[in-house]
Design a protein around this motif. Structure first.
Motif, PDB file in Angstrom:
ATOM      1  N   GLN A  50      75.945  54.923  18.799  1.00  0.00           N
ATOM      2  CA  GLN A  50      74.892  55.565  19.578  1.00  0.00           C
ATOM      3  C   GLN A  50      75.452  55.837  20.969  1.00  0.00           C
ATOM      4  O   GLN A  50      75.953  54.927  21.615  1.00  0.00           O
ATOM      5  N   ARG A  51      75.364  57.092  21.400  1.00  0.00           N
ATOM      6  CA  ARG A  51      75.961  57.491  22.663  1.00  0.00           C
ATOM      7  C   ARG A  51      74.876  57.789  23.685  1.00  0.00           C
ATOM      8  O   ARG A  51      73.925  58.522  23.392  1.00  0.00           O
ATOM      9  N   THR A  52      75.009  57.192  24.856  1.00  0.00           N
ATOM     10  CA  THR A  52      74.177  57.579  25.991  1.00  0.00           C
ATOM     11  C   THR A  52      75.121  57.916  27.142  1.00  0.00           C
ATOM     12  O   THR A  52      76.342  57.759  27.038  1.00  0.00           O
ATOM     13  N   THR A  53      74.549  58.366  28.240  1.00  0.00           N
ATOM     14  CA  THR A  53      75.404  58.704  29.385  1.00  0.00           C
ATOM     15  C   THR A  53      76.023  57.466  30.000  1.00  0.00           C
ATOM     16  O   THR A  53      77.011  57.571  30.732  1.00  0.00           O
ATOM     17  N   ARG A  54      75.454  56.283  29.725  1.00  0.00           N
ATOM     18  CA  ARG A  54      75.951  55.057  30.363  1.00  0.00           C
ATOM     19  C   ARG A  54      76.789  54.166  29.454  1.00  0.00           C
ATOM     20  O   ARG A  54      77.655  53.453  29.916  1.00  0.00           O
ATOM     21  N   ARG A  55      76.508  54.197  28.139  1.00  0.00           N
ATOM     22  CA  ARG A  55      77.246  53.247  27.302  1.00  0.00           C
ATOM     23  C   ARG A  55      77.262  53.701  25.846  1.00  0.00           C
ATOM     24  O   ARG A  55      76.542  54.630  25.449  1.00  0.00           O
ATOM     25  N   SER A  57      76.931  52.090  21.882  1.00  0.00           N
ATOM     26  CA  SER A  57      76.463  50.931  21.122  1.00  0.00           C
ATOM     27  C   SER A  57      76.646  51.204  19.632  1.00  0.00           C
ATOM     28  O   SER A  57      76.528  52.349  19.177  1.00  0.00           O
TER      29      SER A  57
END
Length: 304
Positions: A50-55, A57
């Motif tokens: 799972q990709r977000t702008t911060r990390r 997971s």
């Protein structure tokens, strides 16, 4: 794309927490690192991260894939090491840590022979009686004495560490020879101050009963060679390892006391951070230690 490289980038991205860090590890751009992971997901038709702008997971499927990928990469590295080891080549820097007295008295010849036989290895020995974190200090292998309780470390027993109670003939001529542990209670005792129980000496009789000699020592020091010198000068009764006192016992400069009692024997062990990825240079050095010392180390010869 090379699938093994893609696996390595995927694992690095999880370990480092970003594609940018994984890219630096593999000498790629962040965009290319992300493309490697996307290629894996496309082939499997499953989302691993799972990709977000911060990390980043892991998904449930990603967690299982990550663990299996690490096993595959470790097995690949091990196969490469085994293949390289067949060439008998040790090279690079070998950093060794050891206790001060043991290292100064007994590692020099081993290191010299190892360096002579492995000209492509440079050896850096760090002597300290304080605990050294192997990973933080960049140490490849350490010689440690006593009971080790860190489950993260891998150990190999190298030699016994036998303890002895002893004094000089001159001291015994002045004060008499002790026959039982109680005779030591009021004697001037010479003790290693860095021991777990520096003021207490424990002796076991033939029935296994423990006799503890306690109280403040007459002289304490954080270096056992100093205590050896004090014992040779007749300052009192010393308790310590035969790797320090053994040669003086063999020459008759010191006398072992209380032969009907035994002390708790310890062990000299080689310690390294992990059972995996042990470089050939490290394994060879540990082999040299075991061969030079062994179950009947040279310092015990002639007085046991």
């Amino acid at each position: 794309m090379d699938r093994l490289t893609s696996l390595g980038i995927f694992v690095a991205a999880v370990d480092e927490g970003s594609f940018a860090a994984a890219a630096r590890r593999h000498g790629l751009t962040p965009a290319m690192a992300g493309k490697h992971v996307s290629d894996i997901e496309a082939r499997l038709n499953v989302r691993l991260l799972q990709r977000t702008t911060r990390r980043l997971s892991l998904t449930e499927a990603g967690q299982a894939y990550y663990e299996r990928s690490k096993q595959i990469l470790d097995a690949f590295d091990e196969a490469n090491r085994e293949a390289a080891d067949t060439q008998g080549s040790a090279r690079g820097m070998l950093r060794v840590a050891a206790p001060v007295t043991f290292g100064a008295m007994h590692l020099g010849q081993v290191v010299a022979q190892y360096a002579q036989d492995h000209p492509q290895v440079n050896v850096d020995v760090v002597l300290s009686d304080r605990y050294v974190d192997l990973i933080d200090a960049g140490v490849d292998v350490a010689a440690r004495i006593g009971r080790l309780e860190d489950p993260a470390l891998v150990t190999r027993r190298i030699a016994p560490c036998r303890m002895v109670v002893c004094a000089s003939p001159a001291y015994l001529a002045r004060h008499g020879t002790p026959r039982k542990p109680a005779d030591l209670q009021h004697a001037p005792r010479l003790a290693f101050s860095e021991a777990v129980s520096a003021g207490d000496w424990t002796l076991l009789d033939a029935k296994g009963r423990a006799h503890v000699v306690g109280g403040p020592p007459r002289i304490s020091a954080n270096n056992v060679q100093l205590l050896l010198s004090a014992a040779l000068s007749g300052a009192g009764i010393a308790y310590g390892p035969t790797f320090v006192f053994g040669e003086s016992l063999r020459r008759g400069e010191l006398t072992a006391l209380l032969p009907a009692y035994r002390t708790a024997d310890l062990a000299i062990q080689a310690v390294y951070p992990s059972a995996r990825r042990i470089p050939y240079k490290v394994r060879r050095f540990v082999d040299y230690l075991a061969q030079a010392l062994g179950d009947d180390p040279p310092w015990d010869a002639g007085h046991r």
